[in-house]
Design an enzyme around this catalytic site. Sequence first.
Site, PDB file in Angstrom:
ATOM      1  CE  LYS A 126      -4.504   0.856   0.314  1.00  0.00           C
ATOM      2  NZ  LYS A 126      -5.585   0.039  -0.240  1.00  0.00           N
TER       3      LYS A 126
HETATM    4  P1  NAD Z   1     -12.871   7.698  -3.273  1.00  0.00           P
HETATM    5  O1  NAD Z   1     -11.890   8.721  -2.859  1.00  0.00           O
HETATM    6  O2  NAD Z   1     -13.183   7.517  -4.715  1.00  0.00           O
HETATM    7  O3  NAD Z   1     -14.271   7.968  -2.517  1.00  0.00           O
HETATM    8  C1  NAD Z   1     -14.389   8.083  -1.137  1.00  0.00           C
HETATM    9  C2  NAD Z   1     -15.814   8.553  -0.842  1.00  0.00           C
HETATM   10  O4  NAD Z   1     -16.048   8.491   0.556  1.00  0.00           O
HETATM   11  C3  NAD Z   1     -16.084  10.004  -1.259  1.00  0.00           C
HETATM   12  O5  NAD Z   1     -17.394  10.108  -1.758  1.00  0.00           O
HETATM   13  C4  NAD Z   1     -15.964  10.768   0.055  1.00  0.00           C
HETATM   14  O6  NAD Z   1     -16.684  11.984   0.059  1.00  0.00           O
HETATM   15  C5  NAD Z   1     -16.586   9.746   0.987  1.00  0.00           C
HETATM   16  N1  NAD Z   1     -16.268   9.885   2.403  1.00  0.00           N
HETATM   17  C6  NAD Z   1     -15.068  10.042   2.998  1.00  0.00           C
HETATM   18  N2  NAD Z   1     -15.222  10.114   4.326  1.00  0.00           N
HETATM   19  C7  NAD Z   1     -16.553  10.003   4.566  1.00  0.00           C
HETATM   20  C8  NAD Z   1     -17.354   9.993   5.744  1.00  0.00           C
HETATM   21  N3  NAD Z   1     -16.815  10.121   6.951  1.00  0.00           N
HETATM   22  N4  NAD Z   1     -18.707   9.835   5.610  1.00  0.00           N
HETATM   23  C9  NAD Z   1     -19.280   9.699   4.389  1.00  0.00           C
HETATM   24  N5  NAD Z   1     -18.555   9.683   3.242  1.00  0.00           N
HETATM   25  C10 NAD Z   1     -17.227   9.848   3.344  1.00  0.00           C
HETATM   26  O7  NAD Z   1     -12.350   6.342  -2.618  1.00  0.00           O
HETATM   27  P2  NAD Z   1     -12.678   4.846  -3.091  1.00  0.00           P
HETATM   28  O8  NAD Z   1     -11.618   4.426  -4.043  1.00  0.00           O
HETATM   29  O9  NAD Z   1     -14.094   4.729  -3.442  1.00  0.00           O
HETATM   30  O10 NAD Z   1     -12.371   4.062  -1.728  1.00  0.00           O
HETATM   31  C11 NAD Z   1     -13.331   4.006  -0.684  1.00  0.00           C
HETATM   32  C12 NAD Z   1     -12.942   2.891   0.272  1.00  0.00           C
HETATM   33  O11 NAD Z   1     -12.882   1.650  -0.447  1.00  0.00           O
HETATM   34  C13 NAD Z   1     -11.580   3.052   0.944  1.00  0.00           C
HETATM   35  O12 NAD Z   1     -11.633   2.488   2.234  1.00  0.00           O
HETATM   36  C14 NAD Z   1     -10.666   2.218   0.072  1.00  0.00           C
HETATM   37  O13 NAD Z   1      -9.512   1.770   0.753  1.00  0.00           O
HETATM   38  C15 NAD Z   1     -11.594   1.055  -0.264  1.00  0.00           C
HETATM   39  N6  NAD Z   1     -11.232   0.304  -1.463  1.00  0.00           N
HETATM   40  C16 NAD Z   1     -11.079   0.921  -2.670  1.00  0.00           C
HETATM   41  C17 NAD Z   1     -10.791   0.158  -3.791  1.00  0.00           C
HETATM   42  C18 NAD Z   1     -10.692   0.760  -5.179  1.00  0.00           C
HETATM   43  O14 NAD Z   1     -10.562  -0.003  -6.132  1.00  0.00           O
HETATM   44  N7  NAD Z   1     -10.773   2.074  -5.342  1.00  0.00           N
HETATM   45  C19 NAD Z   1     -10.602  -1.220  -3.672  1.00  0.00           C
HETATM   46  C20 NAD Z   1     -10.782  -1.821  -2.424  1.00  0.00           C
HETATM   47  C21 NAD Z   1     -11.102  -1.043  -1.329  1.00  0.00           C
END
Ligand code: NAD
Length: 425
Positions: A113
Amino acid sequence: MDTTETMAAKTIFANATANFHQAARLLGGRFKDDLLEKVYQPMERIEMTYGPVMSDGKIHVVKGFIVRHSDALGPAKGGIRMAPTVTLDDVTGLAMEMTWKCALIGVPFGGGKSGIIADPERLSPVDKETIMRRFATMGYRHIGPQIYVPAPDMGTTEADMGYVKDAICYSHGQATTPGCFVTGKPVILGGIRGRKEATGRGVAICIVEAFRMLGRHPDGATAIVQGFGNVGSHSALALAGRGLKIIGVSDIRGAVYDAKGLDVKALVTYAADRCTVKDFPGGQDVDGQDLLEMDCDVLVPAATANQITEDNALRIKAKIIGEGANSPTTPQADEILCERKVVVLPDILCNAGGVFVSYLEYMQETQQEQMSEQEVVTRLTKRMTEKLQGVWRLAEDRTFTLRQAAMVRAVSAVCEARIARGFLT
Ligand code: NAD
């Protein structure tokens, strides 16, 4: 062995540590303590400081981290998180989770990561590109097809992965480089169709399969999604496409609700335009924390860590929680949810669709092939369904929670790979 588990699990690292120790205990002496200690410890943690000149003409000092937790099963794999509060310990906990996720979903990768301390919400596109490029050129000794292969995570996007690829290629003085240095890139730069949607789609596949395992049909079931970025928006679209009714959605700025169901496609367009779901005309604004506790069949935390804690676990009404985010549930909340018989689909399984399709992208680029989106979706569906069924059966046989079953399976695979490699390193 580290006793961090004794401290209240309030950080990603503490959650990951507690989940590991629980799995080690459940393995009941199958592997020796010294081997378990070896697979638990991160193999490499790098902290970088760089100082690009940004569009205000000033030098900005930025810190970045790269952690390779394990290479027992292959090169480290894991996304780049950009957030103002991200720490080296967060990145270590997330890298450890990637080790178990890759092992569980059956891709030949270890866990890694990265983190960049910066606020993506406040950076101009040009400044964000500058930071991504500096991260890639500073970090590039630690990035490579056989070392560590990054991807998007919270705060970074497909476009950012294009800049990472470009920065690394030009560091080599080449327009392209052999092998895959980064996944989740734009398709035009060697990305794969369906990667952007893969994590959310995988979440939906897992949830629908969980309904089937429970002998229920998901048609018309209600769902609430926290977070409307990559994972949240694609989870909502994929769930709606499978007959569920999305009644509530939130992001960092606000939340919207409609008991009759939100028009998710219209919400995606609205959020792309306004950078928030707040004030969406097709719903009613509600408080984001209250939304987690509202009546629904399915809750998808798809934002950030530690959202379901001992403080709200008793009030969560959902019967199924599909963890789109990494580490959204604390171990203390897990115990409460288990007693209340809430089905928690653990992150290392439920959000593994992203890394599985990243593996397809890695193979496609290595073999100079092109896969259609339909092929990607078919392979993703088969893999997620099979893995969920396997974890479900193990949980039933051994009276484990799904997280315990997933962790036991994943930690066993990493231990076995370590034994197979021998112990000279
Ligand atoms: P992103 O940055 O595209 O989106 C994050 C979203 O969460 C945004 O809409 C933001 O406004 C919202 N957010 C942040 N804090 C918040 C809160 N306290 N309450 C409500 N909404 C909140 O990120 P992403 O890529 O969608 O990742 C989201 C989660 O999924 C993370 O934990 C990440 O590690 C996990 N994840 C992502 C992927 C991927 O392929 N992108 C894969 C596995 C896991």
